[in-house]
Design an enzyme around this catalytic site. Structure first.
Site, PDB file in Angstrom:
ATOM      1  N   CYS A 163      63.849 -73.702 -30.446  1.00 15.58           N
ATOM      2  CA  CYS A 163      64.880 -72.008 -30.297  1.00 15.58           C
ATOM      3  C   CYS A 163      66.333 -72.720 -30.481  1.00 15.58           C
ATOM      4  O   CYS A 163      67.448 -72.161 -30.296  1.00 15.58           O
ATOM      5  CB  CYS A 163      64.725 -71.353 -29.440  1.00 15.58           C
TER       6      CYS A 163
HETATM    7  N1  COA Z   1      53.140 -51.831 -30.172  1.00 15.19           N
HETATM    8  C1  COA Z   1      52.450 -51.539 -29.457  1.00 15.19           C
HETATM    9  N2  COA Z   1      52.925 -51.377 -28.278  1.00 15.19           N
HETATM   10  C2  COA Z   1      52.725 -53.221 -27.490  1.00 15.19           C
HETATM   11  C3  COA Z   1      53.242 -53.918 -28.544  1.00 15.19           C
HETATM   12  C4  COA Z   1      53.060 -53.522 -30.488  1.00 15.19           C
HETATM   13  N3  COA Z   1      53.312 -54.338 -31.268  1.00 15.19           N
HETATM   14  N4  COA Z   1      52.890 -54.900 -28.817  1.00 15.19           N
HETATM   15  C5  COA Z   1      52.392 -55.027 -27.270  1.00 15.19           C
HETATM   16  N5  COA Z   1      52.273 -54.105 -26.908  1.00 15.19           N
HETATM   17  C6  COA Z   1      52.252 -52.985 -25.141  1.00 15.19           C
HETATM   18  C7  COA Z   1      51.322 -53.936 -24.830  1.00 15.19           C
HETATM   19  O1  COA Z   1      49.672 -53.300 -24.735  1.00 15.19           O
HETATM   20  C8  COA Z   1      51.661 -53.331 -23.112  1.00 15.19           C
HETATM   21  O2  COA Z   1      50.927 -52.598 -23.033  1.00 15.19           O
HETATM   22  P1  COA Z   1      50.124 -52.227 -21.629  1.00 15.19           P
HETATM   23  O3  COA Z   1      51.664 -51.436 -20.367  1.00 15.19           O
HETATM   24  O4  COA Z   1      49.654 -50.602 -21.295  1.00 15.19           O
HETATM   25  O5  COA Z   1      49.757 -52.789 -20.688  1.00 15.19           O
HETATM   26  C9  COA Z   1      53.307 -52.897 -23.291  1.00 15.19           C
HETATM   27  O6  COA Z   1      53.266 -52.991 -24.948  1.00 15.19           O
HETATM   28  C10 COA Z   1      54.066 -54.204 -22.884  1.00 15.19           C
HETATM   29  O7  COA Z   1      54.021 -55.017 -23.296  1.00 15.19           O
HETATM   30  P2  COA Z   1      54.525 -55.931 -23.034  1.00 15.19           P
HETATM   31  O8  COA Z   1      54.164 -58.030 -23.970  1.00 15.19           O
HETATM   32  O9  COA Z   1      54.675 -56.928 -21.674  1.00 15.19           O
HETATM   33  O10 COA Z   1      56.405 -56.105 -23.656  1.00 15.19           O
HETATM   34  P3  COA Z   1      57.770 -56.825 -23.431  1.00 15.19           P
HETATM   35  O11 COA Z   1      58.486 -55.181 -22.840  1.00 15.19           O
HETATM   36  O12 COA Z   1      57.604 -57.501 -22.210  1.00 15.19           O
HETATM   37  O13 COA Z   1      58.281 -56.578 -24.938  1.00 15.19           O
HETATM   38  C11 COA Z   1      58.325 -58.888 -26.162  1.00 15.19           C
HETATM   39  C12 COA Z   1      57.840 -57.952 -25.416  1.00 15.19           C
HETATM   40  C13 COA Z   1      58.126 -60.353 -26.931  1.00 15.19           C
HETATM   41  C14 COA Z   1      59.642 -58.128 -27.228  1.00 15.19           C
HETATM   42  C15 COA Z   1      59.864 -59.200 -24.617  1.00 15.19           C
HETATM   43  O14 COA Z   1      58.770 -59.855 -23.429  1.00 15.19           O
HETATM   44  C16 COA Z   1      60.168 -60.513 -25.414  1.00 15.19           C
HETATM   45  O15 COA Z   1      61.426 -60.444 -26.048  1.00 15.19           O
HETATM   46  N6  COA Z   1      60.650 -61.084 -24.371  1.00 15.19           N
HETATM   47  C17 COA Z   1      61.332 -62.344 -24.753  1.00 15.19           C
HETATM   48  C18 COA Z   1      61.299 -63.301 -25.244  1.00 15.19           C
HETATM   49  C19 COA Z   1      61.827 -64.746 -26.033  1.00 15.19           C
HETATM   50  O16 COA Z   1      63.031 -64.461 -25.765  1.00 15.19           O
HETATM   51  N7  COA Z   1      60.881 -65.058 -26.509  1.00 15.19           N
HETATM   52  C20 COA Z   1      62.142 -66.388 -26.662  1.00 15.19           C
HETATM   53  C21 COA Z   1      60.902 -66.325 -28.670  1.00 15.19           C
HETATM   54  S1  COA Z   1      61.784 -67.767 -29.105  1.00 15.19           S
END
Ligand code: COA
Length: 380
Positions: A163
Protein backbone atom coordinates in the site's frame (compact mmCIF):
# COMPACT_ATOMS: atom_id res chain seq x y z
CA UNK A 1 18.89 13.35 -19.86
CA UNK A 2 18.75 17.12 -20.18
CA UNK A 3 21.68 19.36 -19.14
CA UNK A 4 22.30 19.13 -15.41
CA UNK A 5 23.53 22.74 -15.23
CA UNK A 6 19.95 24.08 -15.05
CA UNK A 7 18.92 21.83 -12.17
CA UNK A 8 17.98 23.03 -8.71
CA UNK A 9 18.00 19.49 -7.22
CA UNK A 10 14.73 20.50 -5.55
CA UNK A 11 12.00 17.90 -6.21
CA UNK A 12 8.43 18.98 -6.89
CA UNK A 13 5.21 17.30 -8.01
CA UNK A 14 4.51 18.73 -11.46
CA UNK A 15 1.24 16.91 -12.09
CA UNK A 16 -0.75 13.77 -11.37
CA UNK A 17 -2.90 11.49 -13.52
CA UNK A 18 -5.77 9.12 -12.79
CA UNK A 19 -7.33 6.24 -14.68
CA UNK A 20 -10.65 5.03 -13.29
CA UNK A 21 -12.22 1.84 -14.73
CA UNK A 22 -15.72 2.44 -16.09
CA UNK A 23 -17.37 -0.39 -14.20
CA UNK A 24 -18.23 -0.13 -10.55
CA UNK A 25 -19.77 -2.53 -8.00
CA UNK A 26 -22.00 -1.24 -5.22
CA UNK A 27 -22.09 -2.89 -1.80
CA UNK A 28 -25.63 -4.05 -2.56
CA UNK A 29 -24.53 -5.84 -5.75
CA UNK A 30 -21.49 -7.30 -4.02
CA UNK A 31 -23.36 -8.61 -1.00
CA UNK A 32 -26.15 -10.03 -3.17
CA UNK A 33 -23.63 -12.02 -5.20
CA UNK A 34 -21.70 -13.11 -2.08
CA UNK A 35 -24.84 -14.28 -0.32
CA UNK A 36 -25.94 -16.27 -3.37
CA UNK A 37 -22.51 -17.95 -3.28
CA UNK A 38 -22.97 -18.70 0.46
CA UNK A 39 -26.44 -20.18 -0.05
CA UNK A 40 -25.20 -22.35 -2.89
CA UNK A 41 -22.20 -23.63 -0.89
CA UNK A 42 -24.36 -24.38 2.14
CA UNK A 43 -26.82 -26.23 -0.05
CA UNK A 44 -24.08 -28.31 -1.69
CA UNK A 45 -22.66 -29.22 1.73
CA UNK A 46 -26.02 -29.48 3.53
CA UNK A 47 -25.42 -33.06 4.74
CA UNK A 48 -21.99 -32.30 6.20
CA UNK A 49 -23.37 -29.17 7.86
CA UNK A 50 -26.33 -31.11 9.30
CA UNK A 51 -23.94 -33.81 10.59
CA UNK A 52 -21.73 -31.19 12.28
CA UNK A 53 -18.73 -32.01 10.06
CA UNK A 54 -18.74 -28.56 8.49
CA UNK A 55 -19.55 -25.03 9.59
CA UNK A 56 -22.07 -23.24 7.39
CA UNK A 57 -20.86 -20.10 5.64
CA UNK A 58 -22.39 -16.81 6.86
CA UNK A 59 -23.99 -14.00 4.85
CA UNK A 60 -22.21 -10.70 4.36
CA UNK A 61 -24.01 -7.42 5.05
CA UNK A 62 -24.10 -3.97 3.45
CA UNK A 63 -24.63 -2.39 6.86
CA UNK A 64 -21.47 -4.00 8.30
CA UNK A 65 -19.32 -3.04 5.32
CA UNK A 66 -20.33 0.62 5.39
CA UNK A 67 -20.06 0.94 9.16
CA UNK A 68 -16.76 -0.96 9.54
CA UNK A 69 -14.94 0.47 6.53
CA UNK A 70 -16.81 3.43 4.99
CA UNK A 71 -16.67 1.75 1.57
CA UNK A 72 -19.85 1.99 -0.54
CA UNK A 73 -18.60 0.96 -3.99
CA UNK A 74 -15.44 0.07 -5.89
CA UNK A 75 -14.34 0.24 -9.52
CA UNK A 76 -13.23 -2.98 -11.24
CA UNK A 77 -11.76 -3.88 -14.61
CA UNK A 78 -14.42 -6.60 -15.10
CA UNK A 79 -17.62 -6.64 -13.12
CA UNK A 80 -19.64 -9.59 -14.40
CA UNK A 81 -17.25 -12.46 -13.55
CA UNK A 82 -16.49 -10.96 -10.14
CA UNK A 83 -20.22 -10.95 -9.33
CA UNK A 84 -20.90 -14.39 -10.84
CA UNK A 85 -21.08 -16.77 -7.82
CA UNK A 86 -19.59 -19.52 -10.02
CA UNK A 87 -16.50 -17.42 -10.87
CA UNK A 88 -15.94 -14.65 -8.29
CA UNK A 89 -12.70 -13.55 -9.92
CA UNK A 90 -11.79 -11.17 -12.75
CA UNK A 91 -11.64 -12.66 -16.24
CA UNK A 92 -10.12 -11.35 -19.47
CA UNK A 93 -8.45 -13.06 -22.41
CA UNK A 94 -4.71 -13.67 -22.05
CA UNK A 95 -2.75 -11.13 -24.05
CA UNK A 96 0.08 -12.01 -26.41
CA UNK A 97 3.63 -10.84 -25.77
CA UNK A 98 3.33 -8.31 -28.58
CA UNK A 99 0.25 -6.67 -27.01
CA UNK A 100 0.39 -4.07 -24.24
CA UNK A 101 -0.28 -5.85 -20.96
CA UNK A 102 -3.22 -4.75 -18.83
CA UNK A 103 -1.25 -3.19 -15.97
CA UNK A 104 0.88 -1.28 -18.46
CA UNK A 105 -2.24 -0.16 -20.33
CA UNK A 106 -3.86 1.51 -17.33
CA UNK A 107 -0.51 2.80 -16.07
CA UNK A 108 0.02 4.45 -19.46
CA UNK A 109 -3.47 6.01 -19.35
CA UNK A 110 -2.77 7.63 -15.96
CA UNK A 111 0.74 8.63 -17.04
CA UNK A 112 -0.50 10.31 -20.22
CA UNK A 113 -2.85 12.47 -18.17
CA UNK A 114 -0.06 13.49 -15.80
CA UNK A 115 2.24 14.37 -18.72
CA UNK A 116 -0.52 16.32 -20.45
CA UNK A 117 -1.35 18.29 -17.29
CA UNK A 118 2.33 19.16 -16.85
CA UNK A 119 2.73 20.06 -20.53
CA UNK A 120 5.55 17.54 -20.65
CA UNK A 121 6.60 15.54 -23.72
CA UNK A 122 7.43 11.88 -22.97
CA UNK A 123 10.84 12.42 -24.55
CA UNK A 124 11.71 14.82 -21.72
CA UNK A 125 11.11 12.21 -19.01
CA UNK A 126 14.24 10.49 -17.66
CA UNK A 127 12.80 7.52 -15.76
CA UNK A 128 9.65 5.51 -15.05
CA UNK A 129 8.94 3.70 -11.81
CA UNK A 130 6.06 1.23 -11.67
CA UNK A 131 5.25 1.27 -7.96
CA UNK A 132 2.38 -1.06 -7.10
CA UNK A 133 1.37 -3.80 -4.69
CA UNK A 134 1.41 -6.58 -7.30
CA UNK A 135 3.03 -6.98 -10.69
CA UNK A 136 1.42 -8.77 -13.58
CA UNK A 137 4.60 -10.78 -14.14
CA UNK A 138 8.13 -10.86 -12.74
CA UNK A 139 9.84 -9.56 -15.91
CA UNK A 140 10.37 -7.72 -18.14
CA UNK A 141 9.47 -4.93 -15.71
CA UNK A 142 6.06 -3.30 -16.11
CA UNK A 143 7.87 0.04 -15.85
CA UNK A 144 9.96 -0.74 -18.93
CA UNK A 145 6.84 -1.68 -20.89
CA UNK A 146 5.19 1.61 -19.81
CA UNK A 147 8.40 3.46 -20.72
CA UNK A 148 8.38 1.89 -24.19
CA UNK A 149 4.66 2.53 -24.75
CA UNK A 150 5.09 6.23 -23.90
CA UNK A 151 8.29 6.61 -25.92
CA UNK A 152 10.52 7.56 -22.99
CA UNK A 153 14.29 7.30 -23.22
CA UNK A 154 16.20 6.49 -20.03
CA UNK A 155 15.35 3.73 -17.58
CA UNK A 156 12.52 2.12 -15.63
CA UNK A 157 12.04 -0.45 -12.91
CA UNK A 158 9.31 -1.95 -10.73
CA UNK A 159 9.03 -1.56 -7.01
CA UNK A 160 6.57 -3.13 -4.61
CA UNK A 161 5.98 -1.83 -1.10
CA UNK A 162 2.31 -2.88 -1.01
CA UNK A 163 0.00 0.00 0.00
CA UNK A 164 2.96 2.36 0.37
CA UNK A 165 4.37 1.73 -3.11
CA UNK A 166 3.42 5.17 -4.44
CA UNK A 167 4.91 7.20 -1.58
CA UNK A 168 8.06 5.04 -1.64
CA UNK A 169 8.11 5.69 -5.40
CA UNK A 170 7.78 9.45 -4.85
CA UNK A 171 10.71 9.46 -2.39
CA UNK A 172 12.80 7.36 -4.80
CA UNK A 173 11.99 9.75 -7.64
CA UNK A 174 12.66 12.76 -5.39
CA UNK A 175 16.04 11.26 -4.44
CA UNK A 176 16.99 11.00 -8.15
CA UNK A 177 16.17 14.71 -8.47
CA UNK A 178 18.04 15.58 -5.24
CA UNK A 179 21.10 13.66 -6.44
CA UNK A 180 20.95 15.18 -9.91
CA UNK A 181 20.56 11.78 -11.60
CA UNK A 182 17.28 12.76 -13.26
CA UNK A 183 15.10 15.83 -13.74
CA UNK A 184 11.78 14.21 -14.61
CA UNK A 185 10.54 10.91 -13.17
CA UNK A 186 7.14 9.28 -13.66
CA UNK A 187 5.80 7.19 -10.78
CA UNK A 188 2.97 4.97 -12.05
CA UNK A 189 0.78 2.94 -9.72
CA UNK A 190 -1.53 0.65 -11.66
CA UNK A 191 -3.42 -1.29 -8.99
CA UNK A 192 -5.50 -4.18 -10.34
CA UNK A 193 -6.40 -5.31 -6.84
CA UNK A 194 -9.36 -7.41 -8.05
CA UNK A 195 -6.76 -10.00 -9.07
CA UNK A 196 -5.47 -10.58 -5.54
CA UNK A 197 -8.69 -10.08 -3.58
CA UNK A 198 -10.42 -13.23 -2.35
CA UNK A 199 -13.98 -12.39 -3.42
CA UNK A 200 -15.19 -15.50 -1.51
CA UNK A 201 -13.83 -14.29 1.85
CA UNK A 202 -16.50 -12.57 3.95
CA UNK A 203 -13.90 -10.72 6.03
CA UNK A 204 -12.30 -8.98 3.06
CA UNK A 205 -14.43 -9.37 -0.09
CA UNK A 206 -15.54 -5.73 0.07
CA UNK A 207 -12.16 -4.10 0.51
CA UNK A 208 -10.42 -3.45 -2.80
CA UNK A 209 -10.98 -1.61 -6.07
CA UNK A 210 -9.04 -1.21 -9.34
CA UNK A 211 -7.45 2.04 -10.51
CA UNK A 212 -4.20 3.56 -11.82
CA UNK A 213 -2.46 6.76 -10.77
CA UNK A 214 0.63 8.58 -11.96
CA UNK A 215 2.77 11.24 -10.27
CA UNK A 216 5.29 13.29 -12.23
CA UNK A 217 8.17 14.23 -9.91
CA UNK A 218 10.51 16.82 -11.39
CA UNK A 219 13.31 19.25 -10.69
CA UNK A 220 11.83 22.66 -9.82
CA UNK A 221 13.93 24.15 -12.64
CA UNK A 222 11.77 22.53 -15.32
CA UNK A 223 8.44 22.21 -13.51
CA UNK A 224 5.32 24.04 -14.72
CA UNK A 225 4.39 27.16 -12.74
CA UNK A 226 1.49 25.36 -11.03
CA UNK A 227 3.26 22.63 -9.06
CA UNK A 228 3.66 21.34 -5.53
CA UNK A 229 7.00 21.73 -3.76
CA UNK A 230 8.05 18.59 -1.91
CA UNK A 231 9.07 19.81 1.54
CA UNK A 232 10.19 16.43 2.82
CA UNK A 233 9.68 12.69 2.42
CA UNK A 234 9.96 9.99 5.08
CA UNK A 235 9.59 6.20 4.85
CA UNK A 236 9.13 3.56 7.53
CA UNK A 237 8.77 -0.23 7.60
CA UNK A 238 8.08 -2.60 10.48
CA UNK A 239 7.65 -6.32 9.77
CA UNK A 240 4.16 -7.72 10.36
CA UNK A 241 2.27 -10.83 9.27
CA UNK A 242 -1.08 -9.11 9.81
CA UNK A 243 -1.43 -8.31 6.09
CA UNK A 244 0.00 -11.00 3.90
CA UNK A 245 -0.12 -12.61 0.45
CA UNK A 246 1.91 -15.80 -0.05
CA UNK A 247 1.48 -15.94 -3.82
CA UNK A 248 4.83 -16.30 -5.51
CA UNK A 249 7.11 -18.13 -7.86
CA UNK A 250 8.05 -20.78 -5.29
CA UNK A 251 4.41 -21.88 -4.83
CA UNK A 252 4.95 -24.62 -7.39
CA UNK A 253 7.61 -26.15 -5.12
CA UNK A 254 4.88 -26.80 -2.53
CA UNK A 255 1.89 -27.99 -4.56
CA UNK A 256 -0.03 -28.87 -1.38
CA UNK A 257 -0.51 -25.12 -0.79
CA UNK A 258 -1.59 -24.13 -4.29
CA UNK A 259 -4.99 -22.46 -4.47
CA UNK A 260 -5.16 -21.97 -0.68
CA UNK A 261 -6.61 -18.72 0.70
CA UNK A 262 -3.17 -17.48 1.78
CA UNK A 263 -2.14 -17.20 -1.89
CA UNK A 264 -4.42 -14.17 -2.06
CA UNK A 265 -4.71 -11.11 0.22
CA UNK A 266 -5.39 -12.02 3.87
CA UNK A 267 -5.34 -9.77 6.91
CA UNK A 268 -6.12 -9.45 10.59
CA UNK A 269 -8.00 -6.21 9.99
CA UNK A 270 -8.63 -5.31 13.61
CA UNK A 271 -4.95 -5.76 14.58
CA UNK A 272 -3.90 -3.70 11.56
CA UNK A 273 -6.26 -0.94 12.61
CA UNK A 274 -4.98 -0.89 16.19
CA UNK A 275 -1.27 -1.10 15.39
CA UNK A 276 -1.05 1.13 12.33
CA UNK A 277 -3.04 4.16 13.60
CA UNK A 278 -0.58 5.09 16.41
CA UNK A 279 2.46 4.19 14.30
CA UNK A 280 1.41 6.49 11.46
CA UNK A 281 0.17 9.36 13.65
CA UNK A 282 3.49 9.37 15.51
CA UNK A 283 5.48 9.22 12.28
CA UNK A 284 3.59 12.20 10.82
CA UNK A 285 4.07 14.29 13.97
CA UNK A 286 7.80 13.48 14.14
CA UNK A 287 8.31 14.34 10.48
CA UNK A 288 6.33 17.59 10.83
CA UNK A 289 8.60 18.55 13.72
CA UNK A 290 11.74 17.69 11.72
CA UNK A 291 10.47 19.95 8.92
CA UNK A 292 9.48 22.69 11.40
CA UNK A 293 5.86 22.47 10.31
CA UNK A 294 2.93 22.99 12.64
CA UNK A 295 0.74 19.89 12.11
CA UNK A 296 -2.35 21.80 13.27
CA UNK A 297 -1.80 24.28 10.43
CA UNK A 298 -1.82 21.66 7.67
CA UNK A 299 -4.41 22.70 5.13
CA UNK A 300 -5.21 19.20 3.93
CA UNK A 301 -4.35 15.55 4.57
CA UNK A 302 -4.50 13.15 1.64
CA UNK A 303 -4.43 9.93 3.62
CA UNK A 304 -4.23 6.31 2.51
CA UNK A 305 -7.74 5.11 1.74
CA UNK A 306 -8.32 1.82 3.57
CA UNK A 307 -10.72 2.63 6.35
CA UNK A 308 -12.65 5.80 7.17
CA UNK A 309 -12.31 5.18 10.92
CA UNK A 310 -8.51 4.88 10.71
CA UNK A 311 -8.33 8.15 8.78
CA UNK A 312 -10.58 9.89 11.29
CA UNK A 313 -8.31 8.87 14.17
CA UNK A 314 -5.04 9.68 12.39
CA UNK A 315 -6.30 13.07 11.20
CA UNK A 316 -7.55 13.91 14.69
CA UNK A 317 -4.17 13.13 16.27
CA UNK A 318 -2.34 15.16 13.63
CA UNK A 319 -4.60 18.22 13.48
CA UNK A 320 -5.63 18.19 17.14
CA UNK A 321 -9.32 18.22 16.28
CA UNK A 322 -11.87 16.14 14.37
CA UNK A 323 -11.03 16.68 10.69
CA UNK A 324 -13.68 17.90 8.28
CA UNK A 325 -14.10 16.33 4.85
CA UNK A 326 -12.37 19.45 3.53
CA UNK A 327 -9.33 18.84 5.73
CA UNK A 328 -9.13 15.09 5.13
CA UNK A 329 -11.05 14.12 1.98
CA UNK A 330 -12.43 10.61 1.51
CA UNK A 331 -12.34 8.74 -1.78
CA UNK A 332 -12.65 5.20 -0.43
CA UNK A 333 -16.44 5.52 -0.37
CA UNK A 334 -16.57 5.24 -4.18
CA UNK A 335 -13.11 3.77 -4.95
CA UNK A 336 -12.73 1.26 -2.08
CA UNK A 337 -9.18 0.54 -0.95
CA UNK A 338 -7.01 0.96 -4.05
CA UNK A 339 -3.81 0.04 -2.24
CA UNK A 340 -0.93 2.41 -3.03
CA UNK A 341 -3.07 4.58 -5.31
CA UNK A 342 -5.52 5.71 -2.60
CA UNK A 343 -3.72 8.78 -1.22
CA UNK A 344 -2.75 9.80 -4.77
CA UNK A 345 -6.38 9.65 -5.94
CA UNK A 346 -7.33 11.85 -2.97
CA UNK A 347 -4.55 14.31 -3.89
CA UNK A 348 -5.46 14.24 -7.59
CA UNK A 349 -9.16 14.90 -7.00
CA UNK A 350 -8.86 17.30 -4.07
CA UNK A 351 -5.89 19.61 -4.50
CA UNK A 352 -6.65 22.00 -7.35
CA UNK A 353 -8.73 24.47 -5.36
CA UNK A 354 -6.05 24.99 -2.71
CA UNK A 355 -4.21 28.33 -2.54
CA UNK A 356 -0.53 29.00 -3.23
CA UNK A 357 1.33 28.56 0.06
CA UNK A 358 -1.08 25.92 1.36
CA UNK A 359 0.74 23.00 2.97
CA UNK A 360 -0.53 19.43 2.99
CA UNK A 361 0.44 15.83 3.49
CA UNK A 362 0.22 12.78 1.25
CA UNK A 363 0.46 9.73 3.51
CA UNK A 364 0.26 6.00 2.89
CA UNK A 365 0.25 2.97 5.19
CA UNK A 366 -0.32 -0.74 4.80
CA UNK A 367 1.26 -4.15 4.41
CA UNK A 368 4.80 -4.65 5.53
CA UNK A 369 3.94 -2.72 7.66
CA UNK A 370 4.99 0.18 5.49
CA UNK A 371 4.25 3.88 5.72
CA UNK A 372 5.33 6.94 3.79
CA UNK A 373 4.85 10.70 4.21
CA UNK A 374 5.24 13.37 1.53
CA UNK A 375 4.77 16.92 2.83
CA UNK A 376 3.94 19.30 -0.03
CA UNK A 377 3.31 23.04 -0.49
CA UNK A 378 1.40 24.59 -3.39
CA UNK A 379 3.71 26.84 -5.35
CA UNK A 380 1.41 28.82 -7.63
N1 COA B 1 -20.54 -8.89 6.83
C1 COA B 1 -21.07 -8.97 8.07
N2 COA B 1 -20.34 -9.20 9.18
C2 COA B 1 -19.03 -9.36 9.03
C3 COA B 1 -18.40 -9.31 7.77
C4 COA B 1 -19.21 -9.05 6.65
N3 COA B 1 -18.68 -8.96 5.41
N4 COA B 1 -17.07 -9.50 7.93
C5 COA B 1 -16.86 -9.69 9.23
N5 COA B 1 -18.04 -9.61 9.91
C6 COA B 1 -18.27 -9.78 11.35
C7 COA B 1 -17.22 -10.66 11.99
O1 COA B 1 -17.57 -12.02 11.85
C8 COA B 1 -17.27 -10.21 13.43
O2 COA B 1 -18.36 -10.82 14.06
P1 COA B 1 -18.31 -11.22 15.63
O3 COA B 1 -18.15 -9.92 16.36
O4 COA B 1 -19.62 -11.89 15.85
O5 COA B 1 -17.11 -12.11 15.78
C9 COA B 1 -17.60 -8.72 13.32
O6 COA B 1 -18.16 -8.54 12.02
C10 COA B 1 -16.36 -7.85 13.45
O7 COA B 1 -15.33 -8.31 12.57
P2 COA B 1 -13.93 -7.64 12.47
O8 COA B 1 -13.14 -8.34 11.42
O9 COA B 1 -13.35 -7.53 13.83
O10 COA B 1 -14.37 -6.20 11.91
P3 COA B 1 -13.67 -4.82 12.01
O11 COA B 1 -14.55 -3.90 12.76
O12 COA B 1 -12.25 -4.93 12.44
O13 COA B 1 -13.71 -4.34 10.48
C11 COA B 1 -12.18 -4.16 8.61
C12 COA B 1 -13.01 -5.09 9.49
C13 COA B 1 -11.38 -5.00 7.65
C14 COA B 1 -13.12 -3.26 7.85
C15 COA B 1 -11.28 -3.30 9.50
O14 COA B 1 -10.64 -4.10 10.47
C16 COA B 1 -10.21 -2.56 8.74
O15 COA B 1 -10.47 -1.85 7.78
N6 COA B 1 -8.98 -2.66 9.21
C17 COA B 1 -7.84 -1.97 8.62
C18 COA B 1 -7.49 -2.67 7.38
C19 COA B 1 -6.38 -2.06 6.65
O16 COA B 1 -6.10 -0.89 6.72
N7 COA B 1 -5.75 -2.88 5.90
C20 COA B 1 -4.73 -2.44 5.05
C21 COA B 1 -4.98 -3.19 3.81
S1 COA B 1 -4.06 -2.54 2.56
Amino acid sequence: MTAVSSSTHRPVISATGLFTPEQSITNEELVDSFNRFVDRENEIHADEIAGGAREPLTHSSVGFIEKASGIKARHVMTKEPVLDPQTMSPRWPERGNDELSLMAEIGVAAARQALERAGREPGDVDAVLCAASNMERPYPAMAIEIQQALGIDGFGFDMNVACSSATFGIQTAADYIRAGNARSVLVCSPEITSGHLNWRDRDSHFIFGDVATAVLVEDAAIAPEAHWDILGTKLKTVFSNNIRNNFGFLNRASPEGEGQADKLFVQEGRKVFKEVVPMVAEMILEEAERLSLDPAALRRLWLHQANAGMNRLIAQRVLGHEASEDESPTVLDTYGNTSSAGSIIAFHLHSEELEPGDTGLICSFGAGYSAGTVFVRKAA
